[in-house]
Design a protein around this motif. Structure first.
Motif, PDB file in Angstrom:
ATOM      1  N   SER A  86     -66.162  -2.026 -24.332  1.00 47.29           N
ATOM      2  CA  SER A  86     -65.678  -3.365 -24.684  1.00 47.29           C
ATOM      3  C   SER A  86     -64.799  -3.914 -23.564  1.00 47.29           C
ATOM      4  O   SER A  86     -64.192  -3.158 -22.805  1.00 47.29           O
TER       5      SER A  86
ATOM      6  N   ILE B 134     -61.713  -6.858 -22.915  1.00 48.59           N
ATOM      7  CA  ILE B 134     -60.763  -7.895 -23.313  1.00 48.59           C
ATOM      8  C   ILE B 134     -60.260  -8.561 -22.037  1.00 48.59           C
ATOM      9  O   ILE B 134     -59.714  -7.893 -21.151  1.00 48.59           O
TER      10      ILE B 134
ATOM     11  N   CYS C  58     -64.308 -10.095 -25.434  1.00 50.00           N
ATOM     12  CA  CYS C  58     -63.362 -10.978 -26.119  1.00 50.00           C
ATOM     13  C   CYS C  58     -62.419 -11.589 -25.089  1.00 50.00           C
ATOM     14  O   CYS C  58     -61.908 -10.894 -24.207  1.00 50.00           O
TER      15      CYS C  58
ATOM     16  N   LEU D 208     -57.011  -7.135 -32.629  1.00 51.63           N
ATOM     17  CA  LEU D 208     -58.343  -7.638 -32.291  1.00 51.63           C
ATOM     18  C   LEU D 208     -59.255  -6.496 -31.838  1.00 51.63           C
ATOM     19  O   LEU D 208     -60.445  -6.475 -32.167  1.00 51.63           O
TER      20      LEU D 208
ATOM     21  N   ALA E 270     -63.224  -7.643 -32.166  1.00 51.09           N
ATOM     22  CA  ALA E 270     -63.343  -9.096 -32.024  1.00 51.09           C
ATOM     23  C   ALA E 270     -64.187  -9.446 -30.810  1.00 51.09           C
ATOM     24  O   ALA E 270     -64.192  -8.745 -29.797  1.00 51.09           O
ATOM     25  N   GLN E 271     -64.892 -10.540 -30.904  1.00 50.33           N
ATOM     26  CA  GLN E 271     -65.683 -11.051 -29.785  1.00 50.33           C
ATOM     27  C   GLN E 271     -65.489 -12.559 -29.703  1.00 50.33           C
ATOM     28  O   GLN E 271     -65.066 -13.206 -30.657  1.00 50.33           O
TER      29      GLN E 271
ATOM     30  N   TYR F 294     -60.195 -16.283 -28.538  1.00 47.87           N
ATOM     31  CA  TYR F 294     -59.056 -16.359 -29.458  1.00 47.87           C
ATOM     32  C   TYR F 294     -57.810 -16.826 -28.706  1.00 47.87           C
ATOM     33  O   TYR F 294     -57.587 -16.450 -27.552  1.00 47.87           O
TER      34      TYR F 294
ATOM     35  N   TYR G 238     -56.834 -16.594 -35.018  1.00 52.05           N
ATOM     36  CA  TYR G 238     -56.408 -15.200 -34.985  1.00 52.05           C
ATOM     37  C   TYR G 238     -55.810 -14.797 -36.333  1.00 52.05           C
ATOM     38  O   TYR G 238     -56.121 -13.729 -36.871  1.00 52.05           O
TER      39      TYR G 238
END
Length: 285
Positions: free
Chosen positions: A98, A100, A148, A200, A205-206, A209, A258
Motif C-alpha cells: 500500500s 500513503i 491513498c 486510514l 483507505a483508498q 482524504y 475522514y
C-alpha cells in the motif's frame, strides 16, 4: 505472527517523526529513508533500497512545500512533488504494497468562502501548489486500489521547525510581532495527523482524504493563541499580506469525509495546540 513493515520516506521530518512513533505504537516495524540515506529522486538508487526493506506499506512524507524557492526552482519542486510519488505509485501498482502519499492545502485557489472538501476543484495559485497537484494527479490516474492521498494543513509538532515553534522562539525575546491576518487555514498537530493516518491504514483507505484538525485560523490568530497559551508577554499585531504573495487566502480543509469513514472526528486545533505547547515547554524548548 509476522510483524508488518512500514517504510516512511522522510521519517526524520516534522510529520515523519510522528508517523514513525504512531505506527510503532500500533504494532508496525518502522523503517525510514530520507535524503541522507539515498537519492530519493533516483529510481535506480531508491528502488533497490525499498525492495531490500520489503515494506507492507510505504508512506511518503517527503515534499517541497516552500513557496518562494519553488517559484525560483520549479523543476526541482516538480521532481520532488510529482516525480517521487509518481515513481512510488508505479512501484506499488499491481502489488500487495500500500502507498500513503501526503499532499497539501496548497492545491486550492483560496476563493471559496467555506472549508474545502475532496470534491472541490483543485486550482493552485503557486508553483509549489501546482507541483503538489501534479503529484496527486499522477497517482489518481493509476486507478490503483492500494493508494491513498492525504491532504493536510498548516502543520505544527515536535521535532522540526514550524510556524508555531518559530513564533514562540521570537516571542520570548520580542515585545511585539506583526503577523499576517488575511490568510486562513487549518492548523494541524502532527500527532493527530499521524493518528488519523493509522486509522486510514487500518481501514485500507483508498482515494483522497483531507486530514486536519477542526476549526480555522489566520496566521495571526494562530500566533496569538500560541503566545497566549505559552503565557508569554509578547503582543501580536495584524498585518495584511504583502504584494506579490503567492499563497491562497483560504486554505481551510474539511475533514468530514475522514470523520464519516472512521467515526473519529479530529479535535479542534486550539486543543491540539495546547497539548503541543505543554509538551514543548516541558521539554525545555
Amino acid at each position: 505472527m509476522t510483524i508488518p513493515v512500514a517504510l516512511v520516506l522522510g521519517g526524520r521530518g516534522l510529520l515523519g517523526q510522528s508517523l514513525m512513533k504512531q505506527l510503532a505504537g500500533n504494532g508496525w516495524e518502522t523503517q525510514t529513508l530520507d535524503r541522507n540515506d539515498c537519492n530519493l529522486l533516483n529510481p535506480a538508487e531508491l528502488q533497490p533500497r525499498i525492495e531490500s526493506i520489503h515494506p507492507d506499506i510505504i508512506l511518503n512524507a517527503v515534499s517541497w512545500n516552500t513557496e518562494e524557492p519553488a517559484e525560483e526552482q520549479p523543476q526541482e519542486a516538480l521532481s520532488v512533488n510529482r516525480g517521487l510519488p509518481a515513481f512510488l505509485g508505479g512501484l506499488v501498482k499491481g502489488t500487495t504494497i500500500s502507498l500513503i502519499h501526503f499532499s497539501s492545502d496548497l492545491v486550492f485557489n483560496g476563493r471559496k468562502e467555506g472549508p474545502y472538501t475532496e470534491e472541490d476543484k483543485a486550482d493552485p495559485v503557486s508553483v509549489c501548489g501546482k507541483s503538489r497537484l501534479a503529484g496527486e494527479q499522477a497517482l489518481l490516474e493509476l486507478g490503483a486500489d492500494n493508494i491513498c492521498i492525504i491532504r493536510t494543513g498548516w502543520l505544527f509538532g515536535r521535532g522540526g521547525d514550524n510556524f508555531v515553534s518559530r513564533i514562540l522562539t521570537q516571542a520570548r525575546t520580542e515585545p511585539s510581532l506583526e503577523i499576517i491576518h488575511d490568510q486562513i487555514g487549518s492548523p494541524s498537530y502532527t500527532v493527530d495527523v499521524a493518528q488519523a493516518t493509522v486509522q486510514l491504514v487500518k481501514r485500507k483507505a483508498q482515494g483522497l482524504y483531507h486530514v486536519a484538525n477542526s476549526g480555522r485560523a489566520s496566521w495571526c490568530e494562530l500566533a496569538a493563541e500560541a503566545v497566549r497559551q505559552a503565557s508569554l508577554p509578547c503582543k501580536i499585531g495584524a498585518v495584511a499580506t504583502g504584494d506579490g504573495a503567492r499563497r491562497a487566502a483560504n486554505e481551510v480543509l474539511s475533514s468530514a469525509k475522514y470523520a464519516a469513514f472512521t467515526g473519529s472526528p479530529l479535535r479542534p486545533w486550539p486543543q491540539a495546540l495546547r497539548e503541543y505547547i505543554y509538551t514543548e515547554l516541558l521539554s525545555g524548548q
